[in-house]
Design a protein around this motif. Sequence first.
Motif, PDB file in Angstrom:
ATOM      1  N   GLN A 518       0.829  -1.218   0.000  1.00  0.00           N
ATOM      2  CA  GLN A 518       0.000   0.000   0.000  1.00  0.00           C
ATOM      3  C   GLN A 518       0.862   1.267   0.000  1.00  0.00           C
ATOM      4  OE1 GLN A 518      -2.114  -1.369   3.519  1.00  0.00           O
ATOM      5  NE2 GLN A 518      -4.067  -1.014   2.434  1.00  0.00           N
ATOM      6  N   GLN A 519       1.885   1.300   0.843  1.00  0.00           N
ATOM      7  CA  GLN A 519       2.699   2.512   0.976  1.00  0.00           C
ATOM      8  C   GLN A 519       3.483   2.840  -0.287  1.00  0.00           C
ATOM      9  OE1 GLN A 519       2.910  -0.158   2.821  1.00  0.00           O
ATOM     10  NE2 GLN A 519       5.009  -0.911   3.086  1.00  0.00           N
ATOM     11  N   ALA A 520       3.666   1.839  -1.169  1.00  0.00           N
ATOM     12  CA  ALA A 520       4.399   2.097  -2.413  1.00  0.00           C
ATOM     13  C   ALA A 520       3.503   2.719  -3.468  1.00  0.00           C
ATOM     14  CB  ALA A 520       5.008   0.799  -2.944  1.00  0.00           C
ATOM     15  N   LEU A 521       2.170   2.681  -3.241  1.00  0.00           N
ATOM     16  CA  LEU A 521       1.243   3.193  -4.249  1.00  0.00           C
ATOM     17  C   LEU A 521       0.621   4.538  -3.864  1.00  0.00           C
ATOM     18  CD1 LEU A 521      -0.637  -0.110  -5.227  1.00  0.00           C
ATOM     19  CD2 LEU A 521       1.132   1.087  -6.540  1.00  0.00           C
ATOM     20  N   VAL A 522       0.286   4.714  -2.592  1.00  0.00           N
ATOM     21  CA  VAL A 522      -0.406   5.946  -2.171  1.00  0.00           C
ATOM     22  C   VAL A 522       0.449   7.172  -2.509  1.00  0.00           C
ATOM     23  CG1 VAL A 522      -1.293   7.251  -0.216  1.00  0.00           C
ATOM     24  CG2 VAL A 522      -1.716   4.787  -0.371  1.00  0.00           C
ATOM     25  N   GLY A 523      -0.186   8.111  -3.242  1.00  0.00           N
ATOM     26  CA  GLY A 523       0.495   9.339  -3.632  1.00  0.00           C
ATOM     27  C   GLY A 523       1.147   9.246  -4.998  1.00  0.00           C
ATOM     28  N   ARG A 524       1.192   8.054  -5.599  1.00  0.00           N
ATOM     29  CA  ARG A 524       1.842   7.878  -6.903  1.00  0.00           C
ATOM     30  C   ARG A 524       0.805   7.825  -8.004  1.00  0.00           C
ATOM     31  NH1 ARG A 524       7.040   6.083  -6.114  1.00  0.00           N
ATOM     32  NH2 ARG A 524       7.293   6.788  -8.280  1.00  0.00           N
ATOM     33  N   ASN A 525       1.212   8.203  -9.233  1.00  0.00           N
ATOM     34  CA  ASN A 525       0.328   8.220 -10.396  1.00  0.00           C
ATOM     35  C   ASN A 525       0.145   6.788 -10.918  1.00  0.00           C
ATOM     36  OD1 ASN A 525      -0.053   8.354 -13.535  1.00  0.00           O
ATOM     37  ND2 ASN A 525      -0.632  10.404 -12.804  1.00  0.00           N
ATOM     38  N   VAL A 526      -1.138   6.412 -11.127  1.00  0.00           N
ATOM     39  CA  VAL A 526      -1.443   5.044 -11.527  1.00  0.00           C
ATOM     40  C   VAL A 526      -0.791   4.688 -12.846  1.00  0.00           C
ATOM     41  CG1 VAL A 526      -3.624   5.711 -12.632  1.00  0.00           C
ATOM     42  CG2 VAL A 526      -3.297   3.337 -11.870  1.00  0.00           C
ATOM     43  N   TRP A 527      -0.728   5.614 -13.807  1.00  0.00           N
ATOM     44  CA  TRP A 527      -0.173   5.303 -15.129  1.00  0.00           C
ATOM     45  C   TRP A 527       1.351   5.254 -15.087  1.00  0.00           C
ATOM     46  CZ3 TRP A 527      -4.366   3.493 -16.479  1.00  0.00           C
ATOM     47  CH2 TRP A 527      -5.583   4.165 -16.370  1.00  0.00           C
ATOM     48  N   ASP A 528       1.954   5.994 -14.101  1.00  0.00           N
ATOM     49  CA  ASP A 528       3.407   5.867 -13.941  1.00  0.00           C
ATOM     50  C   ASP A 528       3.762   4.522 -13.316  1.00  0.00           C
ATOM     51  OD1 ASP A 528       3.720   8.367 -14.983  1.00  0.00           O
ATOM     52  OD2 ASP A 528       3.871   9.396 -13.042  1.00  0.00           O
ATOM     53  N   GLU A 529       2.917   4.069 -12.374  1.00  0.00           N
ATOM     54  CA  GLU A 529       3.196   2.811 -11.701  1.00  0.00           C
ATOM     55  C   GLU A 529       2.891   1.598 -12.586  1.00  0.00           C
ATOM     56  OE1 GLU A 529       4.671   2.384  -8.664  1.00  0.00           O
ATOM     57  OE2 GLU A 529       5.039   4.540  -8.937  1.00  0.00           O
ATOM     58  N   PHE A 530       1.898   1.739 -13.462  1.00  0.00           N
ATOM     59  CA  PHE A 530       1.511   0.634 -14.358  1.00  0.00           C
ATOM     60  C   PHE A 530       1.509   1.156 -15.791  1.00  0.00           C
ATOM     61  CE2 PHE A 530      -0.419  -0.188 -10.237  1.00  0.00           C
ATOM     62  CZ  PHE A 530       0.039  -1.483  -9.967  1.00  0.00           C
ATOM     63  N   PRO A 531       2.692   1.414 -16.355  1.00  0.00           N
ATOM     64  CA  PRO A 531       2.769   1.985 -17.696  1.00  0.00           C
ATOM     65  C   PRO A 531       2.189   1.061 -18.765  1.00  0.00           C
ATOM     66  CG  PRO A 531       4.937   1.270 -16.941  1.00  0.00           C
ATOM     67  CD  PRO A 531       4.036   1.190 -15.760  1.00  0.00           C
ATOM     68  N   GLU A 532       2.117  -0.279 -18.468  1.00  0.00           N
ATOM     69  CA  GLU A 532       1.554  -1.207 -19.455  1.00  0.00           C
ATOM     70  C   GLU A 532       0.071  -0.957 -19.665  1.00  0.00           C
ATOM     71  OE1 GLU A 532       5.018  -3.002 -17.280  1.00  0.00           O
ATOM     72  OE2 GLU A 532       3.127  -2.021 -16.737  1.00  0.00           O
ATOM     73  N   ALA A 533      -0.565  -0.230 -18.704  1.00  0.00           N
ATOM     74  CA  ALA A 533      -2.004   0.036 -18.832  1.00  0.00           C
ATOM     75  C   ALA A 533      -2.292   1.267 -19.689  1.00  0.00           C
ATOM     76  CB  ALA A 533      -2.633   0.211 -17.448  1.00  0.00           C
ATOM     77  N   VAL A 534      -1.266   2.031 -19.991  1.00  0.00           N
ATOM     78  CA  VAL A 534      -1.456   3.234 -20.799  1.00  0.00           C
ATOM     79  C   VAL A 534      -1.907   2.838 -22.192  1.00  0.00           C
ATOM     80  CG1 VAL A 534      -0.328   5.243 -21.799  1.00  0.00           C
ATOM     81  CG2 VAL A 534       0.214   4.543 -19.445  1.00  0.00           C
ATOM     82  N   ASP A 535      -2.899   3.536 -22.705  1.00  0.00           N
ATOM     83  CA  ASP A 535      -3.485   3.284 -24.024  1.00  0.00           C
ATOM     84  C   ASP A 535      -4.204   1.930 -24.096  1.00  0.00           C
ATOM     85  OD1 ASP A 535      -2.611   5.698 -25.026  1.00  0.00           O
ATOM     86  OD2 ASP A 535      -0.701   4.876 -25.733  1.00  0.00           O
ATOM     87  N   SER A 536      -4.391   1.287 -22.954  1.00  0.00           N
ATOM     88  CA  SER A 536      -5.141   0.035 -22.932  1.00  0.00           C
ATOM     89  C   SER A 536      -6.587   0.333 -22.588  1.00  0.00           C
ATOM     90  CB  SER A 536      -4.549  -0.918 -21.902  1.00  0.00           C
ATOM     91  OG  SER A 536      -4.833  -0.432 -20.592  1.00  0.00           O
ATOM     92  N   ARG A 537      -7.396  -0.728 -22.545  1.00  0.00           N
ATOM     93  CA  ARG A 537      -8.800  -0.532 -22.191  1.00  0.00           C
ATOM     94  C   ARG A 537      -8.932   0.021 -20.767  1.00  0.00           C
ATOM     95  NH1 ARG A 537     -13.821  -4.903 -22.387  1.00  0.00           N
ATOM     96  NH2 ARG A 537     -15.478  -3.313 -22.150  1.00  0.00           N
ATOM     97  N   PHE A 538      -7.988  -0.385 -19.914  1.00  0.00           N
ATOM     98  CA  PHE A 538      -8.033   0.124 -18.540  1.00  0.00           C
ATOM     99  C   PHE A 538      -8.030   1.670 -18.534  1.00  0.00           C
ATOM    100  CE2 PHE A 538      -6.339  -4.157 -17.946  1.00  0.00           C
ATOM    101  CZ  PHE A 538      -7.083  -4.615 -16.869  1.00  0.00           C
ATOM    102  N   GLN A 539      -7.098   2.277 -19.283  1.00  0.00           N
ATOM    103  CA  GLN A 539      -7.004   3.755 -19.292  1.00  0.00           C
ATOM    104  C   GLN A 539      -8.223   4.363 -19.982  1.00  0.00           C
ATOM    105  OE1 GLN A 539      -3.802   5.626 -21.552  1.00  0.00           O
ATOM    106  NE2 GLN A 539      -3.644   7.240 -19.998  1.00  0.00           N
ATOM    107  N   ARG A 540      -8.642   3.756 -21.107  1.00  0.00           N
ATOM    108  CA  ARG A 540      -9.759   4.345 -21.848  1.00  0.00           C
ATOM    109  C   ARG A 540     -11.044   4.346 -21.020  1.00  0.00           C
ATOM    110  NH1 ARG A 540      -7.280   1.299 -25.989  1.00  0.00           N
ATOM    111  NH2 ARG A 540      -8.821  -0.378 -25.733  1.00  0.00           N
ATOM    112  N   GLU A 541     -11.311   3.235 -20.332  1.00  0.00           N
ATOM    113  CA  GLU A 541     -12.538   3.147 -19.551  1.00  0.00           C
ATOM    114  C   GLU A 541     -12.501   4.099 -18.342  1.00  0.00           C
ATOM    115  OE1 GLU A 541     -15.258   1.678 -20.282  1.00  0.00           O
ATOM    116  OE2 GLU A 541     -14.565   0.595 -22.050  1.00  0.00           O
ATOM    117  N   HIS A 542     -11.348   4.169 -17.692  1.00  0.00           N
ATOM    118  CA  HIS A 542     -11.232   5.103 -16.551  1.00  0.00           C
ATOM    119  C   HIS A 542     -11.431   6.548 -16.994  1.00  0.00           C
ATOM    120  CE1 HIS A 542      -9.578   1.587 -14.500  1.00  0.00           C
ATOM    121  NE2 HIS A 542      -9.682   2.258 -13.337  1.00  0.00           N
TER     122      HIS A 542
END
Length: 589
Positions: A518-542
Motif C-alpha cells: 500500500q505505501q508504495a502506491l499511495v500518492g503515486r500516479n497510476v499510469w506511472d506505476e503501471f505503464p503497461e495500462a497506458v493506451d489500454s482498455r483500462f485507461q480508456r474506460e477510466h
Amino acid sequence: MESHGLTESLRETLAVFDGDAEPKTTSEVAEALDLGRRSTYDRLDRLVDRDRLRTKKVGASARVWWRVPADGERGGADPDSPAAAESLVSDVLGRAEVGVFVLDEDYTVAWINDATERYFGIDRDRVIGRDKRSVVEQSIAPSVDDSERFAERVLATYDDAGEERFECRVTIGDGRTERWLEHRSKPIESGAYAGGRVELYYDVTDRKRSEQAYIAQRDQFESLVDAVEEYAIFRLDADGRVRTWNSGAERLKGYETGDIVGEHVSTFYTEADREAGVPEANLATAAEEGSVEDEGWRVRADGSRFWANVTMTAIRDDAGELVGYAKVTRNMTERREFERELERERDLLERTIDAIPEGVAVLDGRGDPLRMNEQAKRYLNAPDGVDSDPFPENTVFDEDGEPVPPGERPYEVALRTGQPVEDWVGRFDLPGTAERWFSVNAVPLTDADGDVERVVVSAEDITRLKEQARLLERSRDDLEHELNEVLDRVDDGFVALDDEWRFTYVNDQAAELLERPQQALVGRNVWDEFPEAVDSRFQREHERARETNESVSFEAYFPPLETWFDVAAYPSESGLSVYFRDVTERKAR
C-alpha cells in the motif's frame, strides 16, 4: 614684543626694525633682506596682520612700515601731536563705515578711505591725485543707477560750492555689492585743504530696504483689503464708530459706504446682544488685551442674520494712545451648518460602529487605540477601553499554536508594511478572560504622502466555529477510520484515485491483487506505476468515467500480472473510486 609663533622668514623681516623706531619704506626693507619688493611686501603685510608692524600710505603709491612698541615702551599719546592726527586719519577715518572723499582746492582727490573703495569697487591708488570730475564720470557714476543724474548732481556742487545731500543706489558689479548710499558734501573752509570739498557716503541700505518693504507691505495690504470680498474688513474709531468700509463688508453686511460710515458697531449686533452689552464688552476687551475674537449672530442691512467669526484688534499710536480698532468679519454660516452636520454624522457613525457585532478599533500611527466599539471592549474585558497595546507577550498565538511576538501582530504588520492583513486567525489568551479564537482584519489608512496614520482593526469571535470544526474533524477522523475498516473487509480490491490519477487509498485486497504494498502506491500516479495500462482498455474506460461523470464496468486482461480483472469505476468530485476482482479462473472455464 616677542616673536614667538612667527615663521623664520617673518622673524627675519621683523628683525630689520630692531633698535630703530623710524619708519622704513618697502624698498629699504627689501634691500636689507636682499629680497624682491613683492615678496618683501607680502611679509610686511603678514606682520601687520599679526599686529607686529604698523603701516600707512605716503603719497600716491608709497607706503611706510614701523615696529609696534612693546608694552613698556608705550606711553600716553599727545592728541595734538602729528602722530595722533595721523592716527586719527588712518586708524579712525580710514576704517570708518562711511565713505570719505577729500578734495583739494582744485578738486583733485587728496584722500579716500577703505569704505569708499569698498562701496564703489575702486582702487585708491588709481584715484588719489586725479581730478574728481573725471573720477566721477569714469569710475563712480558707471557703478550708480541713473548714472547721468548722479554725475550731474555731484558735479554741480563743484560749480556752486554749496552743500548737497541726496541718495543713490550702487549697482552690483566687479568688486562691489548693491547698496544704497546717502551722499553729503560741503566745502572745506579752513586748514590745509581750504577751498576743497569733503564728500561723505553713508550706507543707508538697511533703512532703504525697510522703507521699501514697509511701502510694499502697505500697498499690498491696501490692495488686499480692497480686493477681498469674502471678509468684511473695516476700521472703527476709538468710540467704536465705522470709519472705513471695503467691498467685502458691503457684500456681507449689505450697507453701502455712505450709509454706514459714522454708525456705531453695535448696528451689526442682534437686539439681544445689544441689550446684553456684547458690543461694548468686545470693544473693552480688545482695548485691554489687544484683540478679541468672537462668534455669533450678526444682522445685515435687510434684517437677515448670518453666523459670523469676528476679530477686533486695538490700534494705538506711538505714544500708546488708543486711536481705533481694526475689525475683520467672516461669514461662517455655511461652515457652522457643515460642522453641525458633521457632528450629526459623527454621532450616527458612533452609534453604527457600536451596533456592529464584530469588535472594531481604530489605532493611531504608534498602534495605540483611538476608538473602539462596545463589542471590542467586551472582547478585551475593558468597559472603559484601553490606552495602549492590550496584548502582553505570550497572549497571542497563531493557528498552529505558536506565540506571535510583539511587532508581528496583524495590526502591527499593517502599520509597518502599509499592506492590509486579511482573515488572520489566531488564539488570544488574555488575563481575566476565557481563551478565544478570532478572525482578524487590519486595514491601514494613509495620509497624502502615503504614510500610514491609522489602522482599522476588525475582529470576529470564531471560538464556537473553531470548536465545531474541531468536533467535525474528530468525527471525520472517526468515520474515516471506520470506513477504512469496512473497506479492508471488502473482498474486492478497492483504490481511490484523485483528479490527477494519484492513489489516495489502497485496501489490503487491492495491494495483494496488484502485487504492490500500500505505501508504495499511495500518492503515486497510476499510469506511472503501471505503464503497461497506458493506451489500454483500462485507461480508456477510466478516462471515460471521468469525462462522462458516469460509472463504467468492464472486464480486461492485464498481461504483466497474467490476470483477468472485472472492474467497476465510480466518478466523484474528487476523482474515481475503483473496485476490481480477479476473474481469471472464471474466464478459463
